[in-house]
Design a protein around this motif. Structure first.
Motif, PDB file in Angstrom:
ATOM      1  N   ASN A  79     -31.905 -22.645  45.029  1.00 16.13           N
ATOM      2  CA  ASN A  79     -32.171 -22.493  43.588  1.00 16.13           C
ATOM      3  C   ASN A  79     -33.139 -21.346  43.342  1.00 16.13           C
ATOM      4  OD1 ASN A  79     -32.289 -26.069  42.729  1.00 16.13           O
ATOM      5  ND2 ASN A  79     -30.539 -24.769  43.141  1.00 16.13           N
ATOM      6  N   SER A  80     -34.152 -21.203  44.198  1.00 17.19           N
ATOM      7  CA  SER A  80     -35.142 -20.127  44.050  1.00 17.19           C
ATOM      8  C   SER A  80     -34.477 -18.758  44.089  1.00 17.19           C
ATOM      9  CB  SER A  80     -36.202 -20.215  45.146  1.00 17.19           C
ATOM     10  OG  SER A  80     -36.896 -21.432  45.087  1.00 17.19           O
ATOM     11  N   PHE A  81     -33.612 -18.565  45.066  1.00 19.82           N
ATOM     12  CA  PHE A  81     -32.918 -17.284  45.177  1.00 19.82           C
ATOM     13  C   PHE A  81     -31.929 -17.093  44.030  1.00 19.82           C
ATOM     14  CE2 PHE A  81     -34.689 -17.360  49.422  1.00 19.82           C
ATOM     15  CZ  PHE A  81     -34.942 -16.018  49.674  1.00 19.82           C
ATOM     16  N   ALA A  82     -31.291 -18.171  43.566  1.00 20.60           N
ATOM     17  CA  ALA A  82     -30.330 -18.070  42.463  1.00 20.60           C
ATOM     18  C   ALA A  82     -31.000 -17.611  41.172  1.00 20.60           C
ATOM     19  CB  ALA A  82     -29.626 -19.408  42.249  1.00 20.60           C
ATOM     20  N   VAL A  83     -32.233 -18.046  40.933  1.00 23.13           N
ATOM     21  CA  VAL A  83     -32.940 -17.615  39.714  1.00 23.13           C
ATOM     22  C   VAL A  83     -33.690 -16.307  39.945  1.00 23.13           C
ATOM     23  CG1 VAL A  83     -33.127 -19.973  38.816  1.00 23.13           C
ATOM     24  CG2 VAL A  83     -35.058 -18.990  40.088  1.00 23.13           C
ATOM     25  N   MET A 143     -38.683  -7.422  44.096  1.00 24.07           N
ATOM     26  CA  MET A 143     -38.523  -8.597  44.956  1.00 24.07           C
ATOM     27  C   MET A 143     -37.634  -9.646  44.290  1.00 24.07           C
ATOM     28  SD  MET A 143     -42.127  -9.285  46.917  1.00 24.07           S
ATOM     29  CE  MET A 143     -41.459 -10.236  48.288  1.00 24.07           C
ATOM     30  N   CYS A 144     -37.815  -9.832  42.983  1.00 23.95           N
ATOM     31  CA  CYS A 144     -37.001 -10.807  42.258  1.00 23.95           C
ATOM     32  C   CYS A 144     -35.529 -10.387  42.273  1.00 23.95           C
ATOM     33  CB  CYS A 144     -37.496 -10.963  40.824  1.00 23.95           C
ATOM     34  SG  CYS A 144     -39.088 -11.820  40.701  1.00 23.95           S
ATOM     35  N   LYS A 145     -35.282  -9.117  42.013  1.00 23.60           N
ATOM     36  CA  LYS A 145     -33.897  -8.621  42.033  1.00 23.60           C
ATOM     37  C   LYS A 145     -33.296  -8.733  43.429  1.00 23.60           C
ATOM     38  CE  LYS A 145     -34.409  -5.686  38.065  1.00 23.60           C
ATOM     39  NZ  LYS A 145     -35.123  -4.533  37.584  1.00 23.60           N
ATOM     40  N   MET A 146     -34.090  -8.459  44.443  1.00 26.51           N
ATOM     41  CA  MET A 146     -33.600  -8.552  45.816  1.00 26.51           C
ATOM     42  C   MET A 146     -33.334 -10.013  46.210  1.00 26.51           C
ATOM     43  SD  MET A 146     -33.217  -5.478  46.705  1.00 26.51           S
ATOM     44  CE  MET A 146     -33.063  -5.409  48.463  1.00 26.51           C
ATOM     45  N   ALA A 147     -34.144 -10.953  45.711  1.00 21.85           N
ATOM     46  CA  ALA A 147     -33.905 -12.373  45.979  1.00 21.85           C
ATOM     47  C   ALA A 147     -32.564 -12.786  45.381  1.00 21.85           C
ATOM     48  CB  ALA A 147     -35.043 -13.225  45.416  1.00 21.85           C
ATOM     49  N   LEU A 196     -30.767 -15.473  53.750  1.00 21.16           N
ATOM     50  CA  LEU A 196     -31.376 -15.141  52.462  1.00 21.16           C
ATOM     51  C   LEU A 196     -32.747 -14.484  52.625  1.00 21.16           C
ATOM     52  CD1 LEU A 196     -30.693 -18.450  50.490  1.00 21.16           C
ATOM     53  CD2 LEU A 196     -29.403 -16.313  50.323  1.00 21.16           C
ATOM     54  N   ILE A 197     -33.475 -14.860  53.650  1.00 16.34           N
ATOM     55  CA  ILE A 197     -34.902 -14.540  53.772  1.00 16.34           C
ATOM     56  C   ILE A 197     -35.103 -13.180  54.437  1.00 16.34           C
ATOM     57  CG2 ILE A 197     -37.082 -15.314  54.760  1.00 16.34           C
ATOM     58  CD1 ILE A 197     -35.778 -18.187  54.754  1.00 16.34           C
ATOM     59  N   GLN A 198     -35.746 -12.275  53.686  1.00 16.77           N
ATOM     60  CA  GLN A 198     -36.089 -10.952  54.201  1.00 16.77           C
ATOM     61  C   GLN A 198     -37.560 -10.686  53.852  1.00 16.77           C
ATOM     62  OE1 GLN A 198     -32.790  -9.194  51.898  1.00 16.77           O
ATOM     63  NE2 GLN A 198     -32.283  -8.162  53.814  1.00 16.77           N
ATOM     64  N   ASN A 199     -38.408 -10.806  54.845  1.00 17.74           N
ATOM     65  CA  ASN A 199     -39.842 -10.661  54.611  1.00 17.74           C
ATOM     66  C   ASN A 199     -40.186  -9.321  53.972  1.00 17.74           C
ATOM     67  OD1 ASN A 199     -42.640 -11.435  54.831  1.00 17.74           O
ATOM     68  ND2 ASN A 199     -42.785  -9.920  56.452  1.00 17.74           N
ATOM     69  N   GLY A 200     -40.990  -9.388  52.927  1.00 25.39           N
ATOM     70  CA  GLY A 200     -41.457  -8.197  52.244  1.00 25.39           C
ATOM     71  C   GLY A 200     -40.438  -7.577  51.309  1.00 25.39           C
ATOM     72  N   ASP A 258     -24.637 -21.352  35.761  1.00 21.99           N
ATOM     73  CA  ASP A 258     -24.951 -21.011  34.371  1.00 21.99           C
ATOM     74  C   ASP A 258     -26.351 -21.510  34.003  1.00 21.99           C
ATOM     75  OD1 ASP A 258     -23.957 -23.670  34.549  1.00 21.99           O
ATOM     76  OD2 ASP A 258     -23.493 -23.683  32.402  1.00 21.99           O
ATOM     77  N   ILE A 259     -26.875 -22.442  34.770  1.00 21.37           N
ATOM     78  CA  ILE A 259     -28.246 -22.942  34.561  1.00 21.37           C
ATOM     79  C   ILE A 259     -29.198 -22.256  35.530  1.00 21.37           C
ATOM     80  CG2 ILE A 259     -29.731 -24.981  34.734  1.00 21.37           C
ATOM     81  CD1 ILE A 259     -27.328 -26.615  33.695  1.00 21.37           C
ATOM     82  N   PHE A 260     -28.832 -22.207  36.797  1.00 23.51           N
ATOM     83  CA  PHE A 260     -29.644 -21.518  37.813  1.00 23.51           C
ATOM     84  C   PHE A 260     -29.175 -20.071  37.901  1.00 23.51           C
ATOM     85  CE2 PHE A 260     -30.175 -25.946  38.895  1.00 23.51           C
ATOM     86  CZ  PHE A 260     -31.532 -26.013  39.151  1.00 23.51           C
ATOM     87  N   HIS A 261     -29.563 -19.295  36.926  1.00 26.87           N
ATOM     88  CA  HIS A 261     -29.171 -17.889  36.833  1.00 26.87           C
ATOM     89  C   HIS A 261     -30.412 -17.011  36.914  1.00 26.87           C
ATOM     90  CE1 HIS A 261     -30.728 -17.637  32.733  1.00 26.87           C
ATOM     91  NE2 HIS A 261     -30.165 -18.828  32.550  1.00 26.87           N
ATOM     92  N   TYR A 262     -30.191 -15.738  37.162  1.00 29.67           N
ATOM     93  CA  TYR A 262     -31.295 -14.786  37.270  1.00 29.67           C
ATOM     94  C   TYR A 262     -32.058 -14.707  35.953  1.00 29.67           C
ATOM     95  CZ  TYR A 262     -33.963 -10.547  37.990  1.00 29.67           C
ATOM     96  OH  TYR A 262     -34.995  -9.659  38.103  1.00 29.67           O
TER      97      TYR A 262
END
Length: 172
Positions: A97-101, A156-160, A120-124, A8-12
């Protein structure tokens, strides 16, 4: 569980189109483990003068951030998060946390190869991997995405965030 963090804190959060690259690695700018990474961070900062670079954490140039809400808010403020950890165990709150937000990371895939964060990591797609790239090549990649924030960076943000949702289930 120790690994969990509050979703609820680390959200998109929708990206705001700014040009900010933040690091949340404690002691990034100190000698030792992160010396080469700090030098790369500074080189990118020089190559990308229109971007704002900040290094947050214990002993970091821009100070520590206190409170998890403040940390999550600061992460959502960034366009990219600089997350390199050669000696990490592959979990780390920073990368998860980076991917969660929903923020793409700038990282080395080799740092996470065979570890918990690797899926989690997909280049590009949701991150920029820097393995074997010169600082100029990395800057060019970031500038390319940053020049189209309402399309490439948004995606990219949505994909993360999507990678986080597909790969992380604290209930398991």
């Amino acid at each position: 569980m120790l690994w969990e963090f509050p979703l609820d804190i680390f959200h998109y959060g929708e990206p705001n189109g700014n040009k900010k690259i933040y690091s949340f690695i404690n002691c990034l700018n100190t000698a030792g483990h992160y010396k080469q990474d700090w030098e790369l961070f500074l080189e990118l900062e020089k190559l990308m003068p229109e971007w704002e670079f900040k290094s947050f954490g214990a002993s970091c140039r821009d100070g520590a951030i206190t409170g998890i809400q403040n940390l999550a808010d600061k992460m959502r403020e960034a366009s990219f998060i600089f997350q390199v950890k050669r000696w990490g165990d592959g979990y780390g709150h920073g990368i998860f946390n980076s991917f969660a937000v929903g923020r793409p990371v700038i990282t080395r895939l080799e740092d996470y190869k065979g570890k918990l964060a690797e899926p989690l990591i997909q280049n590009g797609i949701n991150s920029v991997t820097i393995d074997g790239r010169t600082p100029q090549e990395i800057a060019t990649m970031l500038e390319g995405v940053g020049s189209r924030p309402s399309t490439d960076l948004d995606l990219m943000c949505k994909m993360a965030f999507g990678a986080f949702e597909r790969n992380v289930d604290f209930d398991k």
